[in-house]
Design a protein around this motif. Structure first.
Motif, short mmCIF file in Angstrom:
data_model
loop_
_atom_site.label_atom_id
_atom_site.label_comp_id
_atom_site.label_asym_id
_atom_site.label_seq_id
_atom_site.Cartn_x
_atom_site.Cartn_y
_atom_site.Cartn_z
N ILE A 116 0.84 -1.19 0.00
CA ILE A 116 0.00 0.00 0.00
C ILE A 116 0.87 1.24 0.00
O ILE A 116 0.61 2.20 -0.72
CB ILE A 116 -0.96 -0.01 1.21
CG1 ILE A 116 -1.95 -1.16 1.06
CG2 ILE A 116 -1.70 1.31 1.32
CD1 ILE A 116 -2.82 -1.38 2.26
N ASN A 117 1.93 1.24 0.79
CA ASN A 117 2.82 2.40 0.83
C ASN A 117 3.49 2.64 -0.51
O ASN A 117 3.71 3.78 -0.89
CB ASN A 117 3.86 2.22 1.93
CG ASN A 117 3.25 2.38 3.31
OD1 ASN A 117 2.19 2.97 3.44
ND2 ASN A 117 3.92 1.87 4.31
N THR A 118 3.82 1.57 -1.22
CA THR A 118 4.44 1.71 -2.53
C THR A 118 3.47 2.34 -3.51
O THR A 118 3.83 3.25 -4.26
CB THR A 118 4.91 0.34 -3.05
OG1 THR A 118 5.79 -0.23 -2.09
CG2 THR A 118 5.62 0.48 -4.37
N LYS A 119 2.20 1.89 -3.51
CA LYS A 119 1.19 2.49 -4.39
C LYS A 119 0.94 3.95 -4.02
O LYS A 119 0.81 4.80 -4.89
CB LYS A 119 -0.11 1.69 -4.31
CG LYS A 119 -0.05 0.37 -5.02
CD LYS A 119 -1.39 -0.33 -4.95
CE LYS A 119 -1.32 -1.69 -5.64
NZ LYS A 119 -2.60 -2.38 -5.59
N LYS A 120 0.88 4.22 -2.73
CA LYS A 120 0.67 5.59 -2.27
C LYS A 120 1.84 6.47 -2.69
O LYS A 120 1.64 7.59 -3.15
CB LYS A 120 0.49 5.61 -0.76
CG LYS A 120 0.24 6.98 -0.19
CD LYS A 120 0.09 6.91 1.32
CE LYS A 120 0.01 8.29 1.91
NZ LYS A 120 0.02 8.28 3.36
N HIS A 121 3.04 5.96 -2.53
CA HIS A 121 4.23 6.72 -2.91
C HIS A 121 4.22 7.02 -4.40
O HIS A 121 4.50 8.15 -4.81
CB HIS A 121 5.50 5.98 -2.51
CG HIS A 121 6.74 6.65 -3.00
ND1 HIS A 121 7.19 7.83 -2.47
CD2 HIS A 121 7.61 6.31 -3.98
CE1 HIS A 121 8.29 8.20 -3.09
NE2 HIS A 121 8.56 7.30 -4.01
N LYS A 122 3.89 6.03 -5.22
CA LYS A 122 3.85 6.25 -6.67
C LYS A 122 2.78 7.27 -7.04
O LYS A 122 2.99 8.11 -7.91
CB LYS A 122 3.59 4.93 -7.41
CG LYS A 122 4.80 4.04 -7.48
CD LYS A 122 4.49 2.80 -8.30
CE LYS A 122 5.71 1.90 -8.38
NZ LYS A 122 5.46 0.71 -9.20
N PHE A 123 1.63 7.20 -6.39
CA PHE A 123 0.55 8.15 -6.67
C PHE A 123 1.00 9.57 -6.36
O PHE A 123 0.86 10.48 -7.17
CB PHE A 123 -0.70 7.80 -5.87
CG PHE A 123 -1.80 8.81 -6.02
CD1 PHE A 123 -2.63 8.77 -7.13
CD2 PHE A 123 -2.00 9.79 -5.07
CE1 PHE A 123 -3.65 9.70 -7.29
CE2 PHE A 123 -3.01 10.73 -5.22
CZ PHE A 123 -3.83 10.68 -6.34
#
Length: 118
Positions: free
Chosen positions: A3-10
């Motif tokens: 989730i943190n990776t997706k949030k970071h990419k967003f």
């Protein structure tokens, strides 16, 4: 962790893409310099003058690409500068909302800054 990776990419890509789209959108307004019967020199000077805000925003984006916090602050300051500049020239306040994406872009750059940089 996913989730943190997706949030970071967003939060990494969204403000950058929005800034590029906004700069391109703003460039469309420079096309009003093309009127029949003018010289090439007139067009070059007028086009350059109309694109100065785009050049400034592109510079801010280049800074923001490497230093998100500074870029976020600069985008918010650009929003305020546009409001003061155009608001003081008799432009209806509703038209100044055209620059509100700068506020959103600046906020997204500030939100997206990693807290634990090492």
């Amino acid at each position: 962790m996913q989730i943190n990776t997706k949030k970071h990419k967003f939060f990494y890509w969204t403000p950058r893409v929005l800034a590029i789209v906004f700069i391109c959108f703003l460039a469309i307004f420079a096309l009003d310099v093309f009127i029949p019967g003018k010289t090439l020199g007139y067009y070059l000077v007028a086009l350059f003058m109309h694109l100065i805000p785009n050049f400034a925003l592109a510079l801010v984006l280049a800074i923001a690409w490497k230093r998100q916090n500074l870029g976020g602050i600069l985008f918010i300051l650009a929003f305020i500068a546009f409001l003061l500049f155009f608001g003081g020239r008799g432009v209806p306040w509703i038209q100044t909302l055209l620059f509100s994406p700068l506020l959103l872009i600046g906020a997204l750059f500030l939100i997206g800054e990693p807290k634990d940089k090492k």
